[in-house]
Design an enzyme around this catalytic site. Sequence first.
Site, short mmCIF file in Angstrom:
data_model
loop_
_atom_site.label_atom_id
_atom_site.label_comp_id
_atom_site.label_asym_id
_atom_site.label_seq_id
_atom_site.Cartn_x
_atom_site.Cartn_y
_atom_site.Cartn_z
CG ASP A 166 9.90 1.80 -6.52
OD1 ASP A 166 9.87 1.53 -5.29
OD2 ASP A 166 9.38 0.96 -7.37
CE LYS A 168 -3.94 -2.16 0.16
NZ LYS A 168 -4.75 -1.69 -0.78
CG HIS A 213 12.33 -2.33 -6.08
ND1 HIS A 213 10.89 -2.34 -6.14
CD2 HIS A 213 12.95 -2.43 -7.37
CE1 HIS A 213 10.40 -2.44 -7.46
NE2 HIS A 213 11.77 -2.63 -8.28
C1 GRF Z 1 10.17 -8.70 -1.56
O1 GRF Z 1 10.70 -9.30 -2.89
C2 GRF Z 1 10.34 -7.26 -1.46
O2 GRF Z 1 11.51 -6.82 -2.26
C3 GRF Z 1 9.24 -6.71 -2.14
O3 GRF Z 1 8.13 -7.62 -1.57
C4 GRF Z 1 8.87 -8.78 -1.32
C5 GRF Z 1 8.53 -9.13 0.19
O4 GRF Z 1 8.79 -10.64 0.50
N1 GRF Z 1 8.96 -5.33 -1.73
P1 GRF Z 1 8.59 -10.80 1.93
O5 GRF Z 1 7.07 -10.66 2.27
O6 GRF Z 1 9.56 -10.01 2.83
O7 GRF Z 1 9.10 -12.44 1.98
#
Ligand code: GRF
Length: 204
Positions: A160, A101, A119
Amino acid sequence: MIYNKERVPIMVNIAVFASGRGSNLQSIIDNIKNGNLNANIGFVLSNNSKSGALKRAEADKIKAIHFSSVKYSDEDEFALEMLNLLKKYSIDIIALAGYMKLVPSLIIKHYSNRILNIHPSLLPKYGGKGMYGMNVHKAVISNNEKETGVTVHYVTEEYDKGPVILQEKVMVKTSDTPESLAERVLKVENQIYPKALSIVTENL
Ligand code: GRF
């Protein structure tokens, strides 16, 4: 490091916002436990009541909060309530870990240079609207990139685009599928997020 009125160093208090499985949250928890990250998690917040992140928080006796905008008719009211929560728990830093969100701009203003995001690409490449999760890895593969990676950056009002704190490359193999690449990238995410948090907390 932050200090109280008597100039005694106090532990940095982090709120982790997550929507999904919570592997990055888990890595932050584990690195606090093993002493690599000198911080405390004040609470974990999720818009998704069924998220793995909330379950992981509960398993570790960390305050787990389901907080969704659905209950609020007004965006400002939602943002104010979020700010109240952050104040109530004396949160110094917010770590977005798969939070799907938008963070209200009131919070971004209030926590300027204190909100981090992770990211799964080498930003500015493969960032921006629609670039999340598997979409990123599919695009990397279909563009025949030789390398991709992970970025931890500060959150600003521009999606981003905030200043980069830490980046690490991951090589793309010719045999990679989006799934196999996602798996290797995630391992690196889990390694560098606690490191980035450590850099930020040490320099507060
Ligand atoms: C990760 O790939 C992160 O880069 C992205 O969402 C994913 C979250 O993974 N923003 P997790 O829920 O921490 O396993």
